[in-house]
Motif scaffolding. Sequence first.
Motif, short mmCIF file in Angstrom:
data_model
loop_
_atom_site.label_atom_id
_atom_site.label_comp_id
_atom_site.label_asym_id
_atom_site.label_seq_id
_atom_site.Cartn_x
_atom_site.Cartn_y
_atom_site.Cartn_z
N ILE A 47 81.36 62.28 5.33
CA ILE A 47 79.84 61.99 4.76
C ILE A 47 79.89 61.36 3.19
O ILE A 47 80.91 61.72 2.41
CB ILE A 47 78.95 63.07 4.83
CG1 ILE A 47 79.34 64.13 3.91
CG2 ILE A 47 78.51 63.71 6.26
CD1 ILE A 47 78.10 65.27 3.83
N VAL A 48 78.79 60.54 3.01
CA VAL A 48 78.74 60.15 1.68
C VAL A 48 77.38 60.44 1.33
O VAL A 48 76.33 60.42 1.80
CB VAL A 48 78.78 58.48 1.64
CG1 VAL A 48 78.39 57.97 0.24
CG2 VAL A 48 80.12 57.98 2.30
N ILE A 49 77.30 61.11 -0.07
CA ILE A 49 75.90 61.45 -0.45
C ILE A 49 75.66 60.80 -1.61
O ILE A 49 76.36 60.55 -2.70
CB ILE A 49 76.01 62.82 -0.79
CG1 ILE A 49 76.71 63.74 0.31
CG2 ILE A 49 74.91 63.64 -1.45
CD1 ILE A 49 77.26 65.15 -0.10
N LEU A 50 74.45 60.11 -1.87
CA LEU A 50 73.79 59.15 -2.75
C LEU A 50 72.54 59.47 -3.41
O LEU A 50 71.85 60.16 -2.68
CB LEU A 50 73.81 57.77 -2.23
CG LEU A 50 75.08 56.97 -1.68
CD1 LEU A 50 74.69 55.79 -0.83
CD2 LEU A 50 76.04 56.73 -2.96
N LYS A 51 72.34 59.29 -4.67
CA LYS A 51 71.02 59.44 -5.15
C LYS A 51 70.17 58.25 -4.59
O LYS A 51 70.46 57.21 -4.36
CB LYS A 51 71.35 59.18 -6.89
CG LYS A 51 70.04 59.75 -7.69
CD LYS A 51 70.52 59.94 -8.98
CE LYS A 51 69.63 60.46 -9.91
NZ LYS A 51 69.27 61.87 -9.49
N ALA A 52 68.85 58.67 -4.49
CA ALA A 52 67.57 57.69 -4.32
C ALA A 52 66.32 58.26 -4.87
O ALA A 52 66.34 59.42 -5.07
CB ALA A 52 67.71 57.75 -2.72
N THR A 53 65.59 57.35 -5.18
CA THR A 53 64.30 57.62 -5.34
C THR A 53 63.65 58.69 -4.34
O THR A 53 63.77 58.34 -3.16
CB THR A 53 63.32 56.62 -5.83
OG1 THR A 53 63.01 55.83 -4.91
CG2 THR A 53 63.89 55.80 -7.18
N PRO A 54 62.68 59.41 -4.60
CA PRO A 54 62.24 60.24 -3.51
C PRO A 54 61.41 59.44 -2.53
O PRO A 54 61.56 59.71 -1.26
CB PRO A 54 61.07 61.13 -4.29
CG PRO A 54 61.68 61.25 -5.46
CD PRO A 54 62.27 59.93 -5.87
N SER A 55 60.75 58.31 -2.86
CA SER A 55 60.04 57.43 -1.96
C SER A 55 61.04 56.62 -1.13
O SER A 55 60.95 56.30 0.20
CB SER A 55 59.03 56.20 -2.57
OG SER A 55 59.77 55.64 -3.58
#
Length: 127
Positions: A51-59
């Motif tokens: 898997i790859v885990i990335l930051k994102a804005t909540p929206s």
Amino acid sequence: MDGENLQERAAARTQDLPGAELTHPFGDDWDVYKVRGKVFMLQTAVLGQPIVILKATPSDGLALRTAYEDITPGYHMNKRHWITLHPDGALDPLFVDDLVTESYLLVVENLPKNQRPVDPEVFGQHA
């Protein structure tokens, strides 16, 4: 895109991101990518699935999780601010590149201006 290709594609994208570095603070099973000491991407395997885990804005995170079966809340991370990419689905390689870049820029824009390796407002834009 299968799991190995997903992780390889995401890792390859970091090569074009100024100041990005690979670390292993949690052991060899976790690839942790940082910019100026701040995490923007993690890679590991869960139940044998890369898997790859990335930051994102909540929206954006909510919209992505709604639109794609292969995107779920961040594994072992804040579920509002992180997403997990899963292999074997419909994630286009260029889309993966964009998600990695966006995660990187979210971290960069929160760094003090004198520590930013790029200007997040214009990085990647062509004149």
